[in-house]
Design an enzyme around this catalytic site. Sequence first.
Site: not given
Ligand code: 13P
Length: 343
Positions: A179, A221
């Site tokens: 991510e 992600k």
């Molecule tokens: P948000 O959708 O609130 O941005 O959080 C997703 C997430 O896992 C951030 O690491």
Amino acid sequence: MNTSHDELNAVARRMVAKAKGILAIDESFPSIKKRFDSIGVESTEETRRAYRELLITTPGAGDYVSGMILFDETLRQSTARGEKFVDALNRQGILPGIKVDTGSKPLAGFPGEEVTEGLDGLRARLTEYKNIGAKFCKWRAVINIGPGIPTPGGINANAHALARYAALCQEQGLVPIVEPEVMMEGDHTIDRCYDVTVEVLRRVFAALSDQRVLIEGTILKTSMVIPGKKCPRQADVQQVADMTVRCLLNTVPAALPGIVFLSGGQSAQVATEHLNAMNAGGKTHPWPLSFSYGRALQDPALKTWKGQAANVAAAQKALFHRERMNSLACAGQYRVDLEKQAA
Ligand code: 13P
């Protein structure tokens, strides 16, 4: 490697199964405190447990949610009746996941940039998480946009950490969610966000390749391509969808099993509209495009709950509604008028 390539690929594909997405409930202690402060609830081990039980046991969630990302404390907790959260998830056909980074810190020598920590001792922690029942993991890198940042050095440090983490996960038979989040803070244009996101994703996939990470056993992600919150020129839904898809087509290998988005501060409904626009009109991409929202799924439920046991059923209804709306958006079948069914 204990787990074969095929097994990692099978779990990764389940995570992005048709019309399903991932619910992120992995807030660290400071983050959950911030969320609870907003509804006037004290953050204690028991209030956190009660809130996570509400999210984990929402009836019907398994139809729309493939996995949930938990926090270390949550992975070890149980329902009030004594069922382990991991067992409650498995019973609903939902994969248990775990956030394994230990947060982002200022990157030494790079003012304004951050790097995510948590590689030291990670192998041992992953072994434990796997034994508790986790099937996948998450590591988030923070990329800030500002004058002169991000720099190549800052992006590379984060890409390298993501790749080291991903390789360790796969060694332990866990699917890594990789991510990189390009933050919405700032006044940058959507074009600047596009350029930064392209650069970040290129360097992340180069680092994954350098560290011999199996792409077929990885989930990306990512943030959407979107203007900074303070940019005077905001973008419409179609523009965000088009530029996000173009960015991904230019950077992400087709062998990746799927891409999920974070919501990053978008409102619940706008996050759904963006995902829907990317999947609407019979558009085909090499990968499923789905959701892994935290705030955009939880916010209506959090505000309904307010820390009161009497509100649990109503809060679960609010969460279920958002899960359903985003499931429809995975197929491009969401319509704004469906929001009325929330009540
Ligand atoms: P948000 O959708 O609130 O941005 O959080 C997703 C997430 O896992 C951030 O690491």
